[in-house]
Design an enzyme around this catalytic site. Structure first.
Site, PDB file in Angstrom:
ATOM      1  N   HIS A   1      65.591  32.501  32.574  1.00  0.00           N
ATOM      2  CA  HIS A   1      64.146  32.521  32.311  1.00  0.00           C
ATOM      3  C   HIS A   1      63.478  31.340  32.988  1.00  0.00           C
TER       4      HIS A   1
ATOM      5  N   ASP B   1      44.841  30.522  61.288  1.00  0.00           N
ATOM      6  CA  ASP B   1      46.035  30.923  60.539  1.00  0.00           C
ATOM      7  C   ASP B   1      46.777  29.654  60.149  1.00  0.00           C
TER       8      ASP B   1
ATOM      9  N   TRP C   1      68.578  25.345  32.763  1.00  0.00           N
ATOM     10  CA  TRP C   1      68.063  25.325  34.137  1.00  0.00           C
ATOM     11  C   TRP C   1      68.367  23.990  34.797  1.00  0.00           C
TER      12      TRP C   1
ATOM     13  N   SER D   1      63.491  27.509  51.499  1.00  0.00           N
ATOM     14  CA  SER D   1      62.194  28.168  51.548  1.00  0.00           C
ATOM     15  C   SER D   1      61.064  27.202  51.211  1.00  0.00           C
ATOM     16  N   SER D   2      61.251  26.419  50.144  1.00  0.00           N
ATOM     17  CA  SER D   2      60.186  25.500  49.743  1.00  0.00           C
ATOM     18  C   SER D   2      59.932  24.442  50.800  1.00  0.00           C
TER      19      SER D   2
ATOM     20  N   HIS E   1      61.512  15.523  37.932  1.00  0.00           N
ATOM     21  CA  HIS E   1      60.199  15.114  37.469  1.00  0.00           C
ATOM     22  C   HIS E   1      59.101  15.369  38.491  1.00  0.00           C
TER      23      HIS E   1
ATOM     24  N   GLU F   1      59.093  17.603  40.497  1.00  0.00           N
ATOM     25  CA  GLU F   1      58.958  19.053  40.447  1.00  0.00           C
ATOM     26  C   GLU F   1      57.889  19.483  39.436  1.00  0.00           C
TER      27      GLU F   1
ATOM     28  N   TYR G   1      55.288  18.007  38.637  1.00  0.00           N
ATOM     29  CA  TYR G   1      53.948  17.797  39.205  1.00  0.00           C
ATOM     30  C   TYR G   1      53.696  18.745  40.355  1.00  0.00           C
TER      31      TYR G   1
ATOM     32  N   SER H   1      39.597  22.223  39.978  1.00  0.00           N
ATOM     33  CA  SER H   1      38.548  21.425  40.617  1.00  0.00           C
ATOM     34  C   SER H   1      37.670  22.260  41.539  1.00  0.00           C
TER      35      SER H   1
ATOM     36  N   HIS I   1      62.782   9.418  31.998  1.00  0.00           N
ATOM     37  CA  HIS I   1      62.261   9.717  30.661  1.00  0.00           C
ATOM     38  C   HIS I   1      62.845  11.020  30.112  1.00  0.00           C
ATOM     39  N   HIS I   2      63.538  11.759  30.952  1.00  0.00           N
ATOM     40  CA  HIS I   2      64.244  12.939  30.444  1.00  0.00           C
ATOM     41  C   HIS I   2      65.610  12.552  29.889  1.00  0.00           C
TER      42      HIS I   2
ATOM     43  N   THR J   1      45.847  10.880  35.215  1.00  0.00           N
ATOM     44  CA  THR J   1      45.601  12.229  34.704  1.00  0.00           C
ATOM     45  C   THR J   1      44.337  12.235  33.862  1.00  0.00           C
TER      46      THR J   1
ATOM     47  N   LYS K   1      41.286  12.524  35.902  1.00  0.00           N
ATOM     48  CA  LYS K   1      40.991  13.886  36.309  1.00  0.00           C
ATOM     49  C   LYS K   1      40.270  14.647  35.196  1.00  0.00           C
TER      50      LYS K   1
ATOM     51  N   ARG L   1      66.525  22.659  20.713  1.00  0.00           N
ATOM     52  CA  ARG L   1      66.265  23.747  21.651  1.00  0.00           C
ATOM     53  C   ARG L   1      67.588  24.366  22.098  1.00  0.00           C
TER      54      ARG L   1
HETATM   55  C1  HEA Z   1      56.601  28.133  34.475  1.00  0.00           C
HETATM   56  C2  HEA Z   1      57.503  28.146  33.635  1.00  0.00           C
HETATM   57  C3  HEA Z   1      57.594  28.906  32.358  1.00  0.00           C
HETATM   58  C4  HEA Z   1      56.848  29.953  31.859  1.00  0.00           C
HETATM   59  C5  HEA Z   1      55.661  30.645  32.489  1.00  0.00           C
HETATM   60  C6  HEA Z   1      57.402  30.279  30.573  1.00  0.00           C
HETATM   61  C7  HEA Z   1      56.915  31.296  29.743  1.00  0.00           C
HETATM   62  C8  HEA Z   1      57.430  31.597  28.484  1.00  0.00           C
HETATM   63  N1  HEA Z   1      58.478  30.969  27.861  1.00  0.00           N
HETATM   64 FE1  HEA Z   1      59.650  29.515  28.676  1.00  0.00          FE
HETATM   65  N2  HEA Z   1      60.811  28.033  29.469  1.00  0.00           N
HETATM   66  C9  HEA Z   1      60.605  27.383  30.661  1.00  0.00           C
HETATM   67  C10 HEA Z   1      59.570  27.632  31.552  1.00  0.00           C
HETATM   68  C11 HEA Z   1      58.609  28.622  31.382  1.00  0.00           C
HETATM   69  N3  HEA Z   1      58.472  29.456  30.306  1.00  0.00           N
HETATM   70  C12 HEA Z   1      61.594  26.366  30.861  1.00  0.00           C
HETATM   71  C13 HEA Z   1      61.691  25.406  32.051  1.00  0.00           C
HETATM   72  C14 HEA Z   1      62.444  26.423  29.756  1.00  0.00           C
HETATM   73  C15 HEA Z   1      63.664  25.542  29.457  1.00  0.00           C
HETATM   74  C16 HEA Z   1      64.910  26.252  29.794  1.00  0.00           C
HETATM   75  C17 HEA Z   1      66.130  25.496  29.429  1.00  0.00           C
HETATM   76  O1  HEA Z   1      66.226  25.017  28.291  1.00  0.00           O
HETATM   77  O2  HEA Z   1      67.011  25.358  30.311  1.00  0.00           O
HETATM   78  C18 HEA Z   1      61.914  27.471  28.889  1.00  0.00           C
HETATM   79  C19 HEA Z   1      62.459  27.810  27.659  1.00  0.00           C
HETATM   80  C20 HEA Z   1      61.857  28.668  26.750  1.00  0.00           C
HETATM   81  C21 HEA Z   1      62.239  28.784  25.381  1.00  0.00           C
HETATM   82  C22 HEA Z   1      63.312  27.968  24.694  1.00  0.00           C
HETATM   83  C23 HEA Z   1      64.599  28.634  24.813  1.00  0.00           C
HETATM   84  C24 HEA Z   1      65.696  27.793  24.238  1.00  0.00           C
HETATM   85  O3  HEA Z   1      65.575  26.574  24.159  1.00  0.00           O
HETATM   86  O4  HEA Z   1      66.711  28.403  23.890  1.00  0.00           O
HETATM   87  C25 HEA Z   1      61.435  29.748  24.812  1.00  0.00           C
HETATM   88  C26 HEA Z   1      61.495  30.173  23.397  1.00  0.00           C
HETATM   89  O5  HEA Z   1      60.580  30.613  22.848  1.00  0.00           O
HETATM   90  C27 HEA Z   1      60.537  30.209  25.843  1.00  0.00           C
HETATM   91  C28 HEA Z   1      59.560  31.175  25.666  1.00  0.00           C
HETATM   92  C29 HEA Z   1      58.627  31.531  26.647  1.00  0.00           C
HETATM   93  C30 HEA Z   1      57.654  32.598  26.457  1.00  0.00           C
HETATM   94  C31 HEA Z   1      57.525  33.458  25.254  1.00  0.00           C
HETATM   95  C32 HEA Z   1      56.910  32.630  27.619  1.00  0.00           C
HETATM   96  C33 HEA Z   1      55.758  33.561  27.907  1.00  0.00           C
HETATM   97  O6  HEA Z   1      54.662  32.838  28.374  1.00  0.00           O
HETATM   98  C34 HEA Z   1      56.129  34.626  28.876  1.00  0.00           C
HETATM   99  C35 HEA Z   1      55.059  35.714  28.921  1.00  0.00           C
HETATM  100  C36 HEA Z   1      55.262  36.735  29.975  1.00  0.00           C
HETATM  101  C37 HEA Z   1      55.771  37.964  29.792  1.00  0.00           C
HETATM  102  C38 HEA Z   1      56.257  38.419  28.471  1.00  0.00           C
HETATM  103  C39 HEA Z   1      55.925  38.918  30.946  1.00  0.00           C
HETATM  104  C40 HEA Z   1      54.895  39.965  31.055  1.00  0.00           C
HETATM  105  C41 HEA Z   1      55.042  41.164  30.196  1.00  0.00           C
HETATM  106  C42 HEA Z   1      55.954  42.159  30.292  1.00  0.00           C
HETATM  107  C43 HEA Z   1      57.118  42.146  31.216  1.00  0.00           C
HETATM  108  C44 HEA Z   1      55.847  43.316  29.443  1.00  0.00           C
HETATM  109  C45 HEA Z   1      56.878  43.426  28.394  1.00  0.00           C
HETATM  110  C46 HEA Z   1      56.373  42.761  27.192  1.00  0.00           C
HETATM  111  C47 HEA Z   1      56.861  42.933  25.954  1.00  0.00           C
HETATM  112  C48 HEA Z   1      58.101  43.729  25.681  1.00  0.00           C
HETATM  113  C49 HEA Z   1      56.177  42.301  24.783  1.00  0.00           C
HETATM  114  N4  HEA Z   1      60.819  29.541  27.001  1.00  0.00           N
HETATM  115  C1  HEA Z   2      53.615  21.168  34.679  1.00  0.00           C
HETATM  116  C2  HEA Z   2      54.566  20.552  34.161  1.00  0.00           C
HETATM  117  C3  HEA Z   2      54.529  19.259  33.409  1.00  0.00           C
HETATM  118  C4  HEA Z   2      53.565  18.266  33.326  1.00  0.00           C
HETATM  119  C5  HEA Z   2      52.228  18.209  34.019  1.00  0.00           C
HETATM  120  C6  HEA Z   2      54.098  17.265  32.446  1.00  0.00           C
HETATM  121  C7  HEA Z   2      53.406  16.108  32.126  1.00  0.00           C
HETATM  122  C8  HEA Z   2      53.949  15.059  31.398  1.00  0.00           C
HETATM  123  N1  HEA Z   2      55.181  15.048  30.783  1.00  0.00           N
HETATM  124 FE1  HEA Z   2      56.503  16.588  30.727  1.00  0.00          FE
HETATM  125  N2  HEA Z   2      57.931  17.998  30.893  1.00  0.00           N
HETATM  126  C9  HEA Z   2      57.850  19.166  31.615  1.00  0.00           C
HETATM  127  C10 HEA Z   2      56.781  19.580  32.380  1.00  0.00           C
HETATM  128  C11 HEA Z   2      55.618  18.832  32.553  1.00  0.00           C
HETATM  129  N3  HEA Z   2      55.330  17.636  31.980  1.00  0.00           N
HETATM  130  C12 HEA Z   2      59.048  19.943  31.475  1.00  0.00           C
HETATM  131  C13 HEA Z   2      59.340  21.289  32.119  1.00  0.00           C
HETATM  132  C14 HEA Z   2      59.883  19.216  30.632  1.00  0.00           C
HETATM  133  C15 HEA Z   2      61.253  19.594  30.079  1.00  0.00           C
HETATM  134  C16 HEA Z   2      62.318  19.716  31.065  1.00  0.00           C
HETATM  135  C17 HEA Z   2      63.602  20.133  30.397  1.00  0.00           C
HETATM  136  O1  HEA Z   2      64.212  19.282  29.734  1.00  0.00           O
HETATM  137  O2  HEA Z   2      63.976  21.311  30.498  1.00  0.00           O
HETATM  138  C18 HEA Z   2      59.161  17.993  30.299  1.00  0.00           C
HETATM  139  C19 HEA Z   2      59.678  16.981  29.511  1.00  0.00           C
HETATM  140  C20 HEA Z   2      59.080  15.747  29.344  1.00  0.00           C
HETATM  141  C21 HEA Z   2      59.735  14.609  28.781  1.00  0.00           C
HETATM  142  C22 HEA Z   2      61.193  14.558  28.292  1.00  0.00           C
HETATM  143  C23 HEA Z   2      61.278  14.945  26.895  1.00  0.00           C
HETATM  144  C24 HEA Z   2      62.660  15.026  26.415  1.00  0.00           C
HETATM  145  O3  HEA Z   2      63.432  15.853  26.931  1.00  0.00           O
HETATM  146  O4  HEA Z   2      62.995  14.255  25.509  1.00  0.00           O
HETATM  147  C25 HEA Z   2      58.823  13.583  28.768  1.00  0.00           C
HETATM  148  C26 HEA Z   2      59.089  12.222  28.267  1.00  0.00           C
HETATM  149  O5  HEA Z   2      58.486  11.292  28.605  1.00  0.00           O
HETATM  150  C27 HEA Z   2      57.593  14.107  29.365  1.00  0.00           C
HETATM  151  C28 HEA Z   2      56.431  13.367  29.549  1.00  0.00           C
HETATM  152  C29 HEA Z   2      55.327  13.834  30.236  1.00  0.00           C
HETATM  153  C30 HEA Z   2      54.123  13.009  30.457  1.00  0.00           C
HETATM  154  C31 HEA Z   2      53.890  11.616  29.974  1.00  0.00           C
HETATM  155  C32 HEA Z   2      53.277  13.789  31.204  1.00  0.00           C
HETATM  156  C33 HEA Z   2      51.926  13.361  31.722  1.00  0.00           C
HETATM  157  O6  HEA Z   2      51.765  13.729  33.062  1.00  0.00           O
HETATM  158  C34 HEA Z   2      50.796  13.916  30.910  1.00  0.00           C
HETATM  159  C35 HEA Z   2      49.495  13.211  31.229  1.00  0.00           C
HETATM  160  C36 HEA Z   2      48.304  13.843  30.593  1.00  0.00           C
HETATM  161  C37 HEA Z   2      47.633  13.411  29.514  1.00  0.00           C
HETATM  162  C38 HEA Z   2      48.075  12.214  28.743  1.00  0.00           C
HETATM  163  C39 HEA Z   2      46.437  14.130  28.973  1.00  0.00           C
HETATM  164  C40 HEA Z   2      45.118  13.812  29.618  1.00  0.00           C
HETATM  165  C41 HEA Z   2      44.762  12.379  29.602  1.00  0.00           C
HETATM  166  C42 HEA Z   2      43.673  11.868  28.982  1.00  0.00           C
HETATM  167  C43 HEA Z   2      42.674  12.708  28.259  1.00  0.00           C
HETATM  168  C44 HEA Z   2      43.459  10.407  29.159  1.00  0.00           C
HETATM  169  C45 HEA Z   2      43.547   9.541  27.994  1.00  0.00           C
HETATM  170  C46 HEA Z   2      44.819   9.628  27.248  1.00  0.00           C
HETATM  171  C47 HEA Z   2      45.498   8.597  26.714  1.00  0.00           C
HETATM  172  C48 HEA Z   2      45.337   7.194  27.106  1.00  0.00           C
HETATM  173  C49 HEA Z   2      46.474   8.894  25.604  1.00  0.00           C
HETATM  174  N4  HEA Z   2      57.791  15.418  29.698  1.00  0.00           N
HETATM  175 CU   LIG Z   3      59.282  14.426  33.519  1.00  0.00          CU
END
Ligand code: HEA
Ligand code: HEA
Ligand SMILES: [Cu+2]
Ligand code: CUA
Lengths: 287, 524, 375
Positions: B76, B105, B141, B168-169, B252, B254, B256, B267, B301-302, B327, B330, B449
């Site tokens: 997923h 293009d 993942w 590809s990327s 990380h 990634e 962003y 924007s 931080h992860h 952030t 923004k 999780r």
């Molecule tokens: C861009 C990234 C992205 C997106 C879009 C989503 C979208 C969703 N994610 Fe995902 N998720 C991750 C990135 C993302 N996730 C990541 C990185 C993890 C961590 C994995 C890991 O631990 O290694 C994670 C893990 C994760 C977990 C935790 C699993 C675990 O720890 O065991 C769960 C549980 O609820 C979850 C739920 C969902 C749901 C319900 C959506 C929904 O938003 C999805 C909605 C979309 C659809 C449903 C598709 C469209 C509809 C159909 C195909 C029709 C059929 C519909 C029905 C039958 C109702 N995700």
């Molecule tokens: C689009 C993806 C995205 C983005 C934008 C971010 C944004 C941020 N993430 Fe997140 N993060 C993930 C995707 C993302 N993360 C994913 C996928 C994981 C889990 C991966 C995995 O384990 O599978 C993760 C996990 C993750 C962790 C690890 C948690 C753990 O496993 O224990 C941490 C810890 O520091 C973290 C921190 C942050 C912070 C500080 C930001 C900051 O960039 C956020 C900044 C924004 C704001 C703060 C809000 C707006 C600000 C204001 C309004 C200004 C004023 C605010 C203050 C002064 C408070 N993230």
């Molecule tokens: Cu991070």
């Protein structure tokens, strides 16, 4: 940039080489994967995939060369190629950075931790292990081994690569003055230096495997040593092949003093390979 | 200068049928391909999420075995990140960047074709692992060793699929950079570029710097498994944690990569519907650059719980907290853009507003996670899952949907159905909060999780979350319907489409000509 | 419509804050972070509340401004858009103010972190080892050593029986520690990475194969505290709970004495010769707790992942190879070395069981003394 340049930017009309490349690459990789899983189809698939990839490269590059020689590419297109090559090389740098990172991490951080560390890792898990470098770890993975000294062949190799960097520059100067003969000869010298480097590297590897018991399986030292030098060697091979192609093209009269991106791209690549080697020489062999 | 490209006299003539799409070098065709692949992958990844939510509906094992559950979680995430969100952004870049900067293009059209046409193969390989002996990858993942080494026959396929996605990327990113630096129309200076272009330029740098590192990491996994190396094996002097450092050095930045283009989209949308120029253009550019820079020095931080030295923990905590500053800039700029504007609330604007609110909520929880002493409690719980789905789903995915509504009339020449669009937004927003908000509570209450079954105290919120999940999933079928309906036909869209629209892409016809700007436009 | 939504969000946020503030430690467990039973866990809770409140505060300001704008500055009210789009002063302001807020949060966080990482002067040390999928505990000073596995019956997991109160959070042998003593854990793993976490103790640490990590806690209330493995470790990651029982000084001392008694009984048992039936019976228990997770209760394994032992060449081949494989495992696969996890009796029993179960009627048996000799 002038408007005229803009309007005549070459946009090719469709191409089948990418899909050929994708099919080839996929066949190759699926073949390798099957081979690693111990399936006999693997080798055949690998061979077919590789053949397709090579076919694709001939076809694609051939087309680009023809277009280039027929003057299809204006200066702006040339700039696109330059930027593209530059950032491609940067991505390669980052690939090597991952392996250098692994080397530094192991030396500075994980090996000392295994050999003691605050919580007493070696007291509880690896009694008697002392941190040092080189090491094959507390499990003595791969058995005792010796390392390759820096001041033998590696030093010679450094000289070879450094001088090849110079010769390729001479070739470039010759090209800019449109002196065809020196161009080809300097290129020949560069290619020869490159292949000599590779030959020496192969002798080193044989020596390491047969006499020093230093292998990929020699713990973290063997892993970092062979992966770093191995990937470098692979890049030297690719670079030397590309230089050979450039040399053959020069013989055929390709390139002009002010339009020779392919030459420069390959030269950059060669310098990059050179610089990586310097890093290897310092961090893998000397320190 | 009036002639078109030298060879391009037979303008609109191109191959028909499947071969047109396979051999195309046109940025719009390739953009369309990327967007369609992304939609397909969103469905596939979403279907896997539905399996997860169904299994978690109640305590006990109902539908799937634990190993398969873990495969679902792993696949997923890989599919959503590499198959849905990233290709969607690249698709948007393909469609929009040339039109926004006044180019005919992309700079390297053949390479462009290849960066797309690797992906279907990569995902075929990845999805085929579902049918292999030993099952699909189930180590998360993040593919941490040693666990990932226990993957069955799928293991090398997983690694090579990741390699292909990386290639590809990287090619896509190189193309974006080259296009932006080399193909701008005369007068289009860097500081006049639309923010979407700016954010993509910076994203492309992130891609080029980090994808090769991921490739290196998975290559080490491969050699550890098959060629006796000991990178991640303590007995040989390696360290499993080393993998985590290398992975997160990619991972990380990634995240962003997954949000910066979304910032760019928002924007573009907010000023259009506020009928007021974007507030603080240059500070937006600098903020994006700062975020990108900081993203390289916060990776650990992860890994607060892996046993880093205190100084390391402190450094990564401080650096991570700092990201809130740019952030925040923004977010404040977006709000100031709305301030004293004359707003209307068409579907793209609704998605943009939803983005601002819900992304910020996700950002706040991110900031909470950044506090190392409390992350010891949050780490690897559903609090993290809630955090990243807020930034990814209501962040990245909402922005992509907003972008689709915003530019779809330009691409197709047809207006979408505004009523249905609004319905889609409201259903999505309500259900997505039902889906992910309770996960904060679950995490705080201690639910880890990546578990297929949980103790009874977590039952209530999981049930709510699953119901929200199904509702959100079904709602997305509405999205698919709206998009294809619009492609098929509908009310004719004007060239400018939106009253407040500004920028070069709106000066072209709707749909735009096959080659966007054969003649460079005048940029004031 | 959006107006309503924002209103709703705000009321919900307000209600939530009220909830979090008002309820007591036991009741808010389900909604909010636990306050726990150690100084560290209380520290974490305080910090958590601080940053949560700061975030809610900033959220109210930001969303509030946005909300006002959405209500008042809409085209349908006939407003003319302003054209301002820049102000260096406010840009600086909203860079500096958040920065200062962050500094304000970083200071207490730093203090807490320093305290948490200080494992010096511990009263007792316990080595904790993560196995797929159970925990091993070795009391460094008193020599007590045991394995702690999930106690929830399969029937409950597969919905064939009513789920108990501590479903999935119960073990056969809990870790027992004294209250008001600084307990230091030395955490490692045997196969893959696990993580040791009990929410009410306020700390979580990864168990990394080949490395030792440390954490500490000092419980100030007697009781039973439950947690789970918190790092994905394979198929039964969700089924390796942790139970900590904190006892007062006297009860703890008594527990220690009892454990030493059991240990010497087990030692004696290893001296004598066992009958085949005894071994098979004991072996079945060991098999079900230690091996069945992978090789399955019916011995048929899982195709592609875990080999069948029923009819396997090793389980029906030479005894010595079979015993060696179980004791030393197979490096690089999920098959762990069980020599340190199981006692001589247990090893002898499980090998005997495997050789005589599911139609593997080899007939021979392994005595504890054979295992001892093979060590
Ligand atoms: C861009 C990234 C992205 C997106 C879009 C989503 C979208 C969703 N994610 Fe995902 N998720 C991750 C990135 C993302 N996730 C990541 C990185 C993890 C961590 C994995 C890991 O631990 O290694 C994670 C893990 C994760 C977990 C935790 C699993 C675990 O720890 O065991 C769960 C549980 O609820 C979850 C739920 C969902 C749901 C319900 C959506 C929904 O938003 C999805 C909605 C979309 C659809 C449903 C598709 C469209 C509809 C159909 C195909 C029709 C059929 C519909 C029905 C039958 C109702 N995700
Ligand atoms: C689009 C993806 C995205 C983005 C934008 C971010 C944004 C941020 N993430 Fe997140 N993060 C993930 C995707 C993302 N993360 C994913 C996928 C994981 C889990 C991966 C995995 O384990 O599978 C993760 C996990 C993750 C962790 C690890 C948690 C753990 O496993 O224990 C941490 C810890 O520091 C973290 C921190 C942050 C912070 C500080 C930001 C900051 O960039 C956020 C900044 C924004 C704001 C703060 C809000 C707006 C600000 C204001 C309004 C200004 C004023 C605010 C203050 C002064 C408070 N993230
Ligand atoms: Cu991070
Ligand atoms: Cu052990 Cu998860």
């Amino acid at each position: 940039m002038s408007e005229a340049a803009h309007g005549s930017y070459y946009v090719p009309h469709g191409t089948h080489w990418p899909i050929v490349g994708s099919i080839g690459l996929t066949t190759l990789l699926v073949g390798v994967a099957n081979f690693l899983n111990g399936l006999s189809v693997g080798t055949t698939m690998m061979a077919i995939g590789l053949a397709i990839v090579i076919f694709m490269m001939f076809g694609w590059f051939g087309q680009v060369i023809r277009e280039s020689e027929s003057g299809t590419y204006n200066d702006q297109v040339d700039r696109s190629f330059r930027w593209g090559m530059g950032w491609f090389i940067f991505s390669e740098v980052m690939f090597f950075a991952a392996f250098f990172g692994a080397l530094f991490y192991a030396r500075i951080y994980s090996v000392p931790w295994l050999g003691g560390g605050d919580p007493g890792t070696n007291e509880f898990l690896w009694s008697g292990f002392e941190a040092m470098w080189p090491t094959n770890g507390p499990g003595d993975i791969g058995g005792k081994f010796e390392t390759i000294g820096a001041w033998g062949i590696p030093a010679i190799n450094t000289l070879l690569l450094l001088s090849s960097g110079v010769t390729v520059t001479f070739a470039h100067w010759a090209l800019k003055k449109n002196q065809r003969m020196p161009l080809v000869l300097w290129l020949l010298a560069t290619v020869a230096l490159g292949f000599t480097f590779l030959a020496l590297q192969i002798t080193e590897y044989t020596h390491a495997y047969h006499e020093l018991n230093l292998t990929l399986g020699s713990g973290i030292y063997g892993s970092t040593f062979f992966m770093l030098t191995g990937f470098h060697g692979f890049h030297v091979t690719v670079g030397a092949i590309m230089l050979t192609v450039i040399m053959l093209r020069s013989l055929k009269g390709h390139f002009t003093p002010d339009h020779h991106f392919a030459f420069e791209g390959v030269a950059w690549y060669w310098h990059f390979v050179d610089v990586v080697w310097l890093g290897l020489f310092i961090f893998v062999y000397i320190l | 200068m009036t002639t078109a490209t030298t060879h391009d006299t037979h303008h609109e003539e191109h191959r028909r049928g499947l071969m047109r799409w396979i051999t195309t070098t046109n940025h719009k065709d390739i953009g369309t391909l990327y967007l369609l692949l992304s939609l397909l992958m969103f469905m596939v990844g979403g279907a896997m999420a539905m399996v997860i939510r169904a299994e978690l509906f109640e305590p006990g094992l109902q539908f799937v075995e634990p190993q398969f559950f873990n495969s679902m979680t792993t696949m997923h995430a890989l599919i959503m990140i590499f198959g849905a969100v990233m290709p969607a952004f690249v698709g948007l870049a393909n469609w929009l960047i040339p039109m926004m900067i006044g180019a005919p293009d992309m700079a390297l059209p053949r390479l462009n074709n290849w960066s797309f046409w690797i992906l279907p193969f990569a995902f075929t390989i990845l999805l085929s692992t579902l049918f292999m002996d030993g099952g699909a990858p189930a180590g998360g993942w993040t593919m941490y060793p040693p666990l990932v080494m226990q993957t069955g026959n799928a293991f090398p396929f997983l690694i090579f699929a990741v390699h292909l996605m990386g290639i590809s990327s990287i090619m896509g990113a190189i193309n974006v950079i080259v296009t932006i630096v080399n193909m701008r129309a005369p007068g289009m200076t860097m500081m006049k570029m639309p923010l979407f272009v700016w954010t993509w330029l910076i994203t492309a740098y992130l891609l080029i710097a980090t994808m090769p590192v991921l490739a290196g990491a998975v290559t080490m996994l491969l050699t550890d498994r098959f060629f006796d190396t000991s990178f991640f094996n303590a007995a040989g002097g390696g360290d499993p944690v080393m993998y985590q450092h290398i992975f997160w050095f990619f991972g990380h930045p990634e995240v962003y990569i997954l949000i910066l283009p979304a910032f760019g989209i928002v924007s573009q949308i907010i000023p259009t519907f506020s009928r007021k120029p974007l507030f603080g253009y240059s500070s937006m550019v600098y903020a994006t650059a700062s975020i990108a820079f900081l993203s390289f020095i916060v990776w650990a931080h992860h890994m607060f719980t892996v046993g880093m030295p205190l100084t390391g923990e402190l450094f990564f905590m401080y650096a991570t907290m700092l990201i809130a500053v740019p952030t925040g800039v923004k977010v404040f700029n977006w709000v100031s853009t709305m301030w004293r504007g004359a707003m209307t609330f068409e579907t793209p604007m609704l998605f943009a507003l939803g983005f601002v609110v819900m992304f910020t909520i996700g950002g706040f929880s991110g900031l909470m996670l950044a506090m190392a002493p409390v992350d010891f409690q949050y780490h690897d719980t559903y609090f993290v899952v809630a955090h990243f789905h807020y930034v990814l789903v209501t962040g990245a995915v909402f922005a992509i949907m907003g972008a689709t509504y915003f530019w779809l009339p330009k691409w197709t020449g047809h207006m979408y159905n505004e009523k249905l669009g609004k319905l889609h937004f409201w259903l999505s927003t309500i259900s997505v909060n039902v889906l992910f908000f309770p996960q904060h509570f679950l995490g705080l209450a201690g639910m880890p999780r990546r578990i297929p079954d949980y103790s009874v105290q977590f039952a209530g919120f999981n049930e709510i979350s699953s119901i929200g999940g199904f509702a959100f999933g079904l709602t997305q079928l509405l999205f698919v319907y709206i998009v294809f309906k619009t492609i098929a036909g509908g009310e004719k869209a004007t060239d400018q489409v939106w009253e407040g629209a500004y920028g070069l892409e709106w000066t072209l016809s709707s749909p735009p000509p096959y080659h966007s700007f054969s003649i460079a436009p005048d940029v004031k | 419509m959006l107006v309503n939504k924002i209103k709703r969000t705000l009321t919900a946020a307000a209600a939530m804050t009220a909830l979090l503030g008002a309820t007591n430690a036991a009741a808010d467990y389900a909604l909010n972070l636990t306050t726990g039973v150690t100084p560290i866990s209380r520290e974490a809770h305080t910090l958590h509340m601080l940053i949560l409140e700061v975030c809610i505060g900033i959220g109210v300001v930001v969303f509030g401004a946005m909300f006002i704008s959405i209500v008042r500055h809409r085209k349908s009210r006939g407003v003319q858009p302003a054209q301002f789009h820049e102000s260096t002063a406010v840009e600086i302001l909203w860079t500096v103010v958040p920065f200062l807020i962050l500094v304000g949060m970083a200071i207490p966080a730093t203090k807490a972190l320093v305290a948490m990482e200080d494992t010096s002067d511990a009263d007792i040390s316990i080595k904790v080892t993560g196995y797929q999928w159970r925990w091993g505990y070795d009391y460094v000073d008193s020599g007590i050593s045991f394995i702690s596995s999930l106690a929830t019956p399969k029937d409950q997991i597969y919905n064939k029986a009513e789920k108990g109160e501590h479903y999935l959070l119960e073990v056969d042998k809990p870790v027992v520690v004294p209250v008001n003593k600084k307990v230091r854990l030395l955490i490692t793993a045997n196969d893959v990475i696990h993580a040791w976490w009990v929410p009410q103790l306020g700390m979580k640490k990864d168990a990394i194969p080949g490395y030792i990590n440390e954490m500490w806690f000092k419980i100030d209330k007697e009781g039973t505290y439950r947690g789970q493995c918190a790092e994905l470790c394979g198929k039964d990651h969700g089924f390796m709970p942790i139970v900590v029982v904190a006892k007062n000084e006297a009860d703890y001392a008594q527990w220690v004495a009892e454990q030493k008694g059991t240990a010497s009984a087990e030692k004696q048992a290893a001296q004598r010769t066992w009958s085949k039936d005894e071994l098979v019976a004991r072996g079945e228990t060991v098999y079900n707790t230690s091996c069945a997770a992978c090789h399955q209760a019916n011995g048929e394994g899982v195709s592609g992942a875990f080999p069948a032992l029923k009819g396997s060449a090793i389980a029906t081949g030479p005894v010595a190879d079979h015993l060696a494989l179980v004791m030393h495992g197979k490096p690089g696969t999920a098959m762990a070395a069980f020599a340190n996890q199981l006692s001589d009796v247990e090893l002898a029993a499980v090998v005997t069981f495997e050789r005589n179960a599911w139609g593997n009627n080899v007939g021979d048996l392994v005595q504890p003394s054979d295992v001892k000799a093979a060590r």
